[in-house]
Design an enzyme around this catalytic site. Sequence first.
Site, PDB file in Angstrom:
ATOM      1  N   THR A   1       0.847  -1.192   0.000  1.00 41.69           N
ATOM      2  CA  THR A   1       0.000   0.000   0.000  1.00 41.69           C
ATOM      3  C   THR A   1       0.884   1.244   0.000  1.00 41.69           C
ATOM      4  OG1 THR A   1      -1.762  -1.161   1.153  1.00 41.69           O
ATOM      5  CG2 THR A   1      -1.763   1.245   1.340  1.00 41.69           C
TER       6      THR A   1
ATOM      7  N   ASN B   1      -6.592  -8.663  -7.912  1.00 38.59           N
ATOM      8  CA  ASN B   1      -6.717  -9.430  -6.673  1.00 38.59           C
ATOM      9  C   ASN B   1      -8.064 -10.098  -6.496  1.00 38.59           C
ATOM     10  OD1 ASN B   1      -6.944  -6.445  -6.530  1.00 38.59           O
ATOM     11  ND2 ASN B   1      -8.007  -6.917  -4.625  1.00 38.59           N
TER      12      ASN B   1
ATOM     13  N   GLN C   1      -0.101  -9.485  -6.649  1.00 39.75           N
ATOM     14  CA  GLN C   1      -0.721 -10.812  -6.801  1.00 39.75           C
ATOM     15  C   GLN C   1      -0.019 -11.633  -7.881  1.00 39.75           C
ATOM     16  OE1 GLN C   1      -3.112 -12.113  -4.911  1.00 39.75           O
ATOM     17  NE2 GLN C   1      -3.723 -10.291  -3.773  1.00 39.75           N
TER      18      GLN C   1
ATOM     19  N   SER D   1       4.635  -7.232  -2.544  1.00 42.62           N
ATOM     20  CA  SER D   1       4.347  -7.346  -1.113  1.00 42.62           C
ATOM     21  C   SER D   1       4.779  -8.724  -0.625  1.00 42.62           C
ATOM     22  CB  SER D   1       2.838  -7.181  -0.880  1.00 42.62           C
ATOM     23  OG  SER D   1       2.541  -7.302   0.487  1.00 42.62           O
ATOM     24  N   ALA D   2       5.396  -8.782   0.558  1.00 46.14           N
ATOM     25  CA  ALA D   2       5.919 -10.068   1.036  1.00 46.14           C
ATOM     26  C   ALA D   2       4.821 -11.024   1.498  1.00 46.14           C
ATOM     27  CB  ALA D   2       6.909  -9.825   2.176  1.00 46.14           C
ATOM     28  N   HIS D   3       3.751 -10.460   2.112  1.00 47.85           N
ATOM     29  CA  HIS D   3       2.806 -11.391   2.754  1.00 47.85           C
ATOM     30  C   HIS D   3       1.886 -12.113   1.774  1.00 47.85           C
ATOM     31  CE1 HIS D   3      -1.166  -9.183   3.012  1.00 47.85           C
ATOM     32  NE2 HIS D   3      -0.390  -8.154   2.768  1.00 47.85           N
TER      33      HIS D   3
ATOM     34  N   THR E   1      14.321   3.622   9.883  1.00 45.46           N
ATOM     35  CA  THR E   1      15.276   2.537  10.139  1.00 45.46           C
ATOM     36  C   THR E   1      14.834   1.262   9.429  1.00 45.46           C
ATOM     37  OG1 THR E   1      15.816   3.513  12.255  1.00 45.46           O
ATOM     38  CG2 THR E   1      16.333   1.177  12.000  1.00 45.46           C
TER      39      THR E   1
ATOM     40  N   CYS F   1      -9.359  -5.902   1.669  1.00 46.59           N
ATOM     41  CA  CYS F   1      -9.449  -4.504   2.109  1.00 46.59           C
ATOM     42  C   CYS F   1     -10.885  -4.012   2.144  1.00 46.59           C
ATOM     43  CB  CYS F   1      -8.663  -3.604   1.173  1.00 46.59           C
ATOM     44  SG  CYS F   1      -6.945  -4.009   1.143  1.00 46.59           S
TER      45      CYS F   1
HETATM   46  N1  PLP Z   1      -2.070  -4.526  -4.276  1.00 49.36           N
HETATM   47  C1  PLP Z   1      -2.741  -5.675  -4.427  1.00 49.36           C
HETATM   48  C2  PLP Z   1      -3.061  -6.164  -5.794  1.00 49.36           C
HETATM   49  C3  PLP Z   1      -3.133  -6.401  -3.315  1.00 49.36           C
HETATM   50  O1  PLP Z   1      -3.818  -7.538  -3.462  1.00 49.36           O
HETATM   51  C4  PLP Z   1      -2.812  -5.897  -2.030  1.00 49.36           C
HETATM   52  C5  PLP Z   1      -3.259  -6.614  -0.806  1.00 49.36           C
HETATM   53  O2  PLP Z   1      -4.406  -6.895  -0.629  1.00 49.36           O
HETATM   54  C6  PLP Z   1      -2.104  -4.704  -1.930  1.00 49.36           C
HETATM   55  C7  PLP Z   1      -1.741  -4.042  -3.084  1.00 49.36           C
HETATM   56  C8  PLP Z   1      -1.719  -4.118  -0.599  1.00 49.36           C
HETATM   57  O3  PLP Z   1      -0.699  -4.888  -0.038  1.00 49.36           O
HETATM   58  P1  PLP Z   1      -0.244  -4.653   1.480  1.00 49.36           P
HETATM   59  O4  PLP Z   1      -1.140  -5.516   2.313  1.00 49.36           O
HETATM   60  O5  PLP Z   1       1.187  -5.108   1.520  1.00 49.36           O
HETATM   61  O6  PLP Z   1      -0.397  -3.221   1.768  1.00 49.36           O
END
Ligand code: PLP
Length: 434
Positions: A72, A154, A213, A233-235, A293, A381
Site C-alpha cells: 500500500t 486481486n 498478486q 508485497s511479502a505477505h 530505520t 481490504c
Molecule cells: N495490491 C494488491 C493487488 C493487493 O492484493 C494488495 C493486498 O491486498 C495490496 C496491493 C496491498 O498490499 P499490502 O497488504 O502489503 O499493503
Amino acid sequence: MKRIYLDYAATTPMDKKVVEAMKPYFSDVFGNAGSLHSFGQEASAAVFKARRKIADILGVHYSTIIFTGSATEANNLALQGCLLQAIGTRQKAIAKTNVVVSAIEHESVMDTAKNLDAELRVVPVFKNGQVDLKKLEKAIDKNTVLVSIIYANNEIGAVQDIRKIADMIARFRSNRSNGINEIIVDGKTNTSSTTRTTFTTRPWPLFHTDAVQAFQYLDCKPEELGVDLMTLSAHKIYGPKGIGLLYVRNKRNNRSSGINENASTDTAFTSPTPLLHPLIYGGGQENGLRSGTENVASIIGFARAIEIADKEREKETKRICDLRDWFLKELVKIFPSASLNGQKRWRLPNNISLNLKGISNEEAMTFLDLNGVALSAGSACSARSLEPSKTLLAIGLSEKEARSSLRITLGRQTKKEELKQALKVFKAMKKALI
Ligand code: PLP
C-alpha cells in the site's frame, strides 16, 4: 473440525524457511543498519545481501529496490511521488496534469489516485477483465504523468499484457511531438528553442504496475515488462506482513529496458533527477525515497520468500492450475447455473471468482466459515464494506450478481483432499441456502 483456508489472495502463511531465515535478526543481529559500528554493519550487510538477492531475481540493479512498510505504501509512493516530482521538475507546470489507471486497480492505487491533485482518468475493462487498450491509448496525452495498471487483479485474477502497454507508452514517450512543449535540461524545464538539440524523450508518463498478486505465478522482471515502477508485497508470497517494495528505475539500471531501445536518449537514464519525490523524510534511507530505520528481519524474510517463490514458480503454477480447474468443474456440478467471473485465459492459476446466481455471498460466506471453509467475496481490504465489489461492477456484473459472487483462491498448502472436504461443505450450503 479441520479448517480449510481458500483465501490466499488475502494473505499467505509464512513459509517455515522464511521464519528460520528471519529468526537471527530479531535479537542476535539487532543493530541499526545505519550505525557505523560492527553491530550496525552486520545488519547493513544483511540488508544489502537481501536487496541484491531480490535485484538479481528481478534482473535489475540493487539500487532500484526501495523497501517500504507495505505494498500500500509502495503504491502511494509510486503515485504521489511521481506527481510531486513531475510538478517540481516541470516548475510552472503546463496545463493540469493527469493520471491514468484501470477500473480494476487495488484500493491502494485507486484511492491514492482519487486523492491526487491531478485529473484522474479511469480506463474501463472488458467483461473478461482485460483493459480496453484503445481507450487506454486515447486517455494518454502530453499532460499524463503516470499510468498505473495492475498486473494481476486481486479479485478476479485477470492478468494484463503489461509488455504491450509498456510498448504503447514507450511509443508515446519517444514521439517528439508529444513532448515538444517541454524541454528538459538537467531536470529543469526550459522552453527556449535553442536548447532543442539537447531535447531527449520525456520520462512521462511513467508506467507503474502493481504486481503484488502476480509475483507468485508470473515472471515479474521489470525490464522485460518494460515498467518504470513495480510494487511487490511479502505477505502474498509466504513472507512477513508489513513489508513491501517498490522497484524504481534509475540511471544505474542501464541495461536495455525495452522502454527505449536507446537507453541513453531516455531522460530517466540521463537525467540526474530521480523519477520520484519522497513522501517520508528523515534519515534518508532507501536512496532518500523512504526514510526510516530498515526493518532488517522483514527484509531478510522478503528476500527468502522471493527466492522460494521464484524457484517453485513453474512447478507450483502447474499444480495449482490443475487443482483449480478440477475444483471449478466440481463446483459447477454442484451449482450448474454458476458462472466464472472473467475468463480462463489471462487469469491467475489460483483464482476462481464464481457468480453463484442468486445466492447471497454474505450468507454463503457465513455458512462456509461456520463449517470450516474460509474464503471471501472480494478483496480483503473491502471485506468490511457493504458496497458491492467495484471490480465485479467494472466487468459488467449487476449489483445483485456482484453480491452473489465468491472469491476462492488456492495456495501452496492447498491439497486435493482438502478441496474434496470443501466440496462437501458447498453441497451442504446449497441445501441450506436454496
Ligand atoms: N495490491 C494488491 C493487488 C493487493 O492484493 C494488495 C493486498 O491486498 C495490496 C496491493 C496491498 O498490499 P499490502 O497488504 O502489503 O499493503
